[in-house]
Design a protein around this motif. Structure first.
Motif, PDB file in Angstrom:
ATOM      1  N   ARG A   4      82.545  17.995  27.215  1.00 43.30           N
ATOM      2  CA  ARG A   4      81.461  18.936  27.364  1.00 43.30           C
ATOM      3  C   ARG A   4      81.408  19.878  26.183  1.00 43.30           C
ATOM      4  O   ARG A   4      82.427  20.285  25.640  1.00 43.30           O
ATOM      5  CB  ARG A   4      81.660  19.754  28.650  1.00 43.30           C
ATOM      6  CG  ARG A   4      81.638  18.874  29.893  1.00 43.30           C
ATOM      7  CD  ARG A   4      80.314  18.994  30.582  1.00 43.30           C
ATOM      8  NE  ARG A   4      80.268  18.051  31.674  1.00 43.30           N
ATOM      9  CZ  ARG A   4      79.967  18.393  32.906  1.00 43.30           C
ATOM     10  NH1 ARG A   4      79.696  19.637  33.197  1.00 43.30           N
ATOM     11  NH2 ARG A   4      79.919  17.485  33.851  1.00 43.30           N
ATOM     12  N   LEU A 102      71.312  17.237  34.088  1.00 42.99           N
ATOM     13  CA  LEU A 102      71.678  16.544  32.850  1.00 42.99           C
ATOM     14  C   LEU A 102      71.535  17.463  31.641  1.00 42.99           C
ATOM     15  O   LEU A 102      72.395  17.493  30.761  1.00 42.99           O
ATOM     16  CB  LEU A 102      70.814  15.298  32.664  1.00 42.99           C
ATOM     17  CG  LEU A 102      70.916  14.215  33.741  1.00 42.99           C
ATOM     18  CD1 LEU A 102      69.939  13.080  33.440  1.00 42.99           C
ATOM     19  CD2 LEU A 102      72.331  13.678  33.850  1.00 42.99           C
ATOM     20  N   ALA A 103      70.440  18.226  31.616  1.00 43.33           N
ATOM     21  CA  ALA A 103      70.221  19.145  30.500  1.00 43.33           C
ATOM     22  C   ALA A 103      71.267  20.245  30.493  1.00 43.33           C
ATOM     23  O   ALA A 103      71.748  20.661  29.429  1.00 43.33           O
ATOM     24  CB  ALA A 103      68.816  19.753  30.596  1.00 43.33           C
ATOM     25  N   GLU A 106      74.487  18.971  29.153  1.00 41.86           N
ATOM     26  CA  GLU A 106      74.366  18.787  27.707  1.00 41.86           C
ATOM     27  C   GLU A 106      74.742  20.063  26.951  1.00 41.86           C
ATOM     28  O   GLU A 106      75.282  20.002  25.843  1.00 41.86           O
ATOM     29  CB  GLU A 106      72.928  18.376  27.374  1.00 41.86           C
ATOM     30  CG  GLU A 106      72.651  18.110  25.908  1.00 41.86           C
ATOM     31  CD  GLU A 106      72.982  16.683  25.499  1.00 41.86           C
ATOM     32  OE1 GLU A 106      72.651  16.299  24.371  1.00 41.86           O
ATOM     33  OE2 GLU A 106      73.579  15.939  26.307  1.00 41.86           O
ATOM     34  N   THR A 107      74.464  21.226  27.543  1.00 39.96           N
ATOM     35  CA  THR A 107      74.770  22.497  26.890  1.00 39.96           C
ATOM     36  C   THR A 107      76.088  23.100  27.373  1.00 39.96           C
ATOM     37  O   THR A 107      76.415  24.234  27.032  1.00 39.96           O
ATOM     38  CB  THR A 107      73.645  23.518  27.120  1.00 39.96           C
ATOM     39  OG1 THR A 107      73.458  23.733  28.524  1.00 39.96           O
ATOM     40  CG2 THR A 107      72.341  23.027  26.502  1.00 39.96           C
ATOM     41  N   ILE A 313      70.208   8.341  33.612  1.00 38.31           N
ATOM     42  CA  ILE A 313      70.791   8.861  32.362  1.00 38.31           C
ATOM     43  C   ILE A 313      70.161   8.174  31.155  1.00 38.31           C
ATOM     44  O   ILE A 313      69.804   8.822  30.161  1.00 38.31           O
ATOM     45  CB  ILE A 313      72.315   8.659  32.366  1.00 38.31           C
ATOM     46  CG1 ILE A 313      72.954   9.515  33.473  1.00 38.31           C
ATOM     47  CG2 ILE A 313      72.907   9.023  31.002  1.00 38.31           C
ATOM     48  CD1 ILE A 313      74.394   9.149  33.762  1.00 38.31           C
ATOM     49  N   SER A 317      68.030   9.986  28.193  1.00 36.10           N
ATOM     50  CA  SER A 317      68.528   9.846  26.829  1.00 36.10           C
ATOM     51  C   SER A 317      67.398   9.376  25.919  1.00 36.10           C
ATOM     52  O   SER A 317      67.196   9.894  24.813  1.00 36.10           O
ATOM     53  CB  SER A 317      69.692   8.847  26.798  1.00 36.10           C
ATOM     54  OG  SER A 317      70.117   8.616  25.476  1.00 36.10           O
ATOM     55  N   VAL A 322      68.626  14.305  26.990  1.00 37.75           N
ATOM     56  CA  VAL A 322      70.063  14.155  26.770  1.00 37.75           C
ATOM     57  C   VAL A 322      70.254  13.487  25.414  1.00 37.75           C
ATOM     58  O   VAL A 322      69.751  12.383  25.191  1.00 37.75           O
ATOM     59  CB  VAL A 322      70.708  13.293  27.875  1.00 37.75           C
ATOM     60  CG1 VAL A 322      72.190  13.101  27.605  1.00 37.75           C
ATOM     61  CG2 VAL A 322      70.492  13.927  29.239  1.00 37.75           C
ATOM     62  N   THR A 323      70.941  14.156  24.505  1.00 42.56           N
ATOM     63  CA  THR A 323      71.132  13.587  23.169  1.00 42.56           C
ATOM     64  C   THR A 323      72.483  12.913  23.008  1.00 42.56           C
ATOM     65  O   THR A 323      72.649  12.062  22.144  1.00 42.56           O
ATOM     66  CB  THR A 323      70.991  14.685  22.093  1.00 42.56           C
ATOM     67  OG1 THR A 323      71.960  15.715  22.335  1.00 42.56           O
ATOM     68  CG2 THR A 323      69.593  15.293  22.130  1.00 42.56           C
ATOM     69  N   GLU A 324      73.458  13.314  23.831  1.00 43.39           N
ATOM     70  CA  GLU A 324      74.791  12.716  23.770  1.00 43.39           C
ATOM     71  C   GLU A 324      75.207  12.291  25.177  1.00 43.39           C
ATOM     72  O   GLU A 324      76.042  12.944  25.800  1.00 43.39           O
ATOM     73  CB  GLU A 324      75.804  13.708  23.202  1.00 43.39           C
ATOM     74  CG  GLU A 324      75.498  14.165  21.781  1.00 43.39           C
ATOM     75  CD  GLU A 324      76.534  15.169  21.282  1.00 43.39           C
ATOM     76  OE1 GLU A 324      77.737  14.839  21.334  1.00 43.39           O
ATOM     77  OE2 GLU A 324      76.141  16.271  20.880  1.00 43.39           O
ATOM     78  N   PRO A 325      74.621  11.239  25.691  1.00 49.52           N
ATOM     79  CA  PRO A 325      74.899  10.849  27.077  1.00 49.52           C
ATOM     80  C   PRO A 325      76.357  10.471  27.301  1.00 49.52           C
ATOM     81  O   PRO A 325      76.972   9.783  26.484  1.00 49.52           O
ATOM     82  CB  PRO A 325      73.971   9.660  27.305  1.00 49.52           C
ATOM     83  CG  PRO A 325      73.709   9.108  25.935  1.00 49.52           C
ATOM     84  CD  PRO A 325      73.696  10.301  25.030  1.00 49.52           C
ATOM     85  N   TYR A 331      78.558  13.514  35.250  1.00 44.98           N
ATOM     86  CA  TYR A 331      77.504  14.234  35.956  1.00 44.98           C
ATOM     87  C   TYR A 331      77.635  14.169  37.480  1.00 44.98           C
ATOM     88  O   TYR A 331      77.090  15.021  38.174  1.00 44.98           O
ATOM     89  CB  TYR A 331      76.139  13.649  35.565  1.00 44.98           C
ATOM     90  CG  TYR A 331      75.969  13.468  34.078  1.00 44.98           C
ATOM     91  CD1 TYR A 331      75.706  14.558  33.248  1.00 44.98           C
ATOM     92  CD2 TYR A 331      76.085  12.207  33.489  1.00 44.98           C
ATOM     93  CE1 TYR A 331      75.557  14.402  31.882  1.00 44.98           C
ATOM     94  CE2 TYR A 331      75.935  12.042  32.119  1.00 44.98           C
ATOM     95  CZ  TYR A 331      75.679  13.136  31.318  1.00 44.98           C
ATOM     96  OH  TYR A 331      75.545  12.982  29.965  1.00 44.98           O
TER      97      TYR A 331
END
Length: 340
Positions: A4, A102-103, A106-107, A313, A317, A322-325, A331
């Motif tokens: 993460r 998911l978002a 991602e952060t 997912i 993506s 999601v840029t790095e699934p 999740y």
């Protein structure tokens, strides 16, 4: 994604402030029958509407009490906010859209799904039936109200592509979520991007007109939607409470499906902004059509499959949310999930 990302800065103080919020003394109560219950808070994705009837029905029927839970339900201000509050420990559990989860992950928001209950997305294009829109191709040249950056707007181009259109064929007018219905009623837009289980019955009630929908799921695009979430701190310290919460929510949805009229009646007084009973009934009726995919049909509400998760997912993506699934386990907290 190997790990993460660091937790977003704005949540760190919240975590520090709430680190002792779930101490044993504050986290328990005693029922009328003398049973010791775990107090938990559930923050919804929005102000109460028909989709949430199972929670109020489960509370009235003492389903949560049966599972050792003293439930407090709170209104939400959007799935993204609910994800943040849950990850920060400001609420024990949340009810939020999977794309927002998911978002958040991602952060670096430390939150996981305990099970998605709306497994068929309610995402749809909504419009007045008088426009004679019967298929996605009919949207060409129209202006649709959407909210920049949300899951609906991010997946709409994929929906168009799946149906032989391009993003340039339809204009999406950036509109505040609370203003989308007004944009359609006033004629500023031809339709809106929204949930068939939420805005459509409200728009019909407010306008007195019949509303039509093009559901994403009926035109080649489905993904996981709303479900139960918890922060990783709760999962590490109160995992047994999480397991019981999942079972109670599943049983409450099953009970609401058997007696939807009673479930809606249980919402009386839930909010000063509660829609009329007729709208609530329509919202719940639509919600109950969304509980399964072909892989989970016939199973208890909230049973998920890894394959369905992976498809969701992969979709987000592709759409850039999601840029790095990561793997599904990044999740979904399978250890607290219902067994299929």
């Amino acid at each position: 994604m190997t790990g993460r990302r660091p937790l977003i800065t704005g949540l760190v103080p919240l975590l520090l402030l709430t680190a002792t919020a779930c101490g044993d003394d504050a986290a328990t109560s005693v029922s009328d029958s003398g049973r010791r219950l775990d107090r938990v808070t559930l923050t919804l994705n929005w102000y109460p509407y028909g989709e949430h009837a199972p929670f109020y029905y489960g509370e009235r029927r003492k389903i949560f009490e049966k599972h050792g839970i003293d439930l407090t339900i709170r209104a939400g201000q959007g799935s993204q906010k609910t994800v943040q509050l849950t990850g920060a420990g400001e609420t024990d559990f949340g009810w939020a859209d999977t794309p927002a989860l998911l978002a958040g992950a991602e952060t670096g928001v430390p939150v996981k799904s305990l099970g998605v209950f709306l497994q068929t997305t309610p995402s749809s294009v909504q419009f007045f039936a008088s426009r004679n829109i019967t298929r996605p191709a009919d949207l060409k040249g129209m202006t649709i109200a959407g909210t920049a950056g949300d899951a609906l707007s991010r997946t709409f181009p994929v929906f168009l592509e799946r149906n032989g259109l391009s993003g340039s064929d339809v204009t999406v007018q950036n509109t505040d979520p609370a203003g989308k219905i007004a944009a359609v009623i006033s004629g500023r837009t031809d339709g809106l991007l929204g949930y068939a289980s939420d805005q459509a019955p409200i728009m019909a009630h407010k306008s007195g007109k019949k509303v039509g929908t093009l559901r994403f799921s009926e035109h080649g695009l489905n993904f996981y939607s709303n479900g139960l979430i918890a922060g990783e701190r709760l999962l590490s310290g109160r995992k047994e409470v999480a397991r019981r919460m999942v079972r109670a929510v599943s049983e409450s949805f099953a009970a609401a499906r058997r007696k939807p009229a009673e479930a809606v009646a249980a919402m009386a007084g839930a909010s000063g902004q509660l829609p009329p009973a007729k709208v609530l009934r329509e919202q719940l009726a639509t919600t109950l059509t969304l509980l399964h995919t072909p892989a989970t049909r016939g199973k208890a509400p909230g049973v998920n499959t890894e394959a369905d998760w992976q498809r969701t997912i992969d979709l987000f993506s592709r759409s850039g949310l999601v840029t790095e699934p990561g793997p599904v386990t990044e999740y979904w907290e399978r250890g607290s999930a219902l067994k299929g």
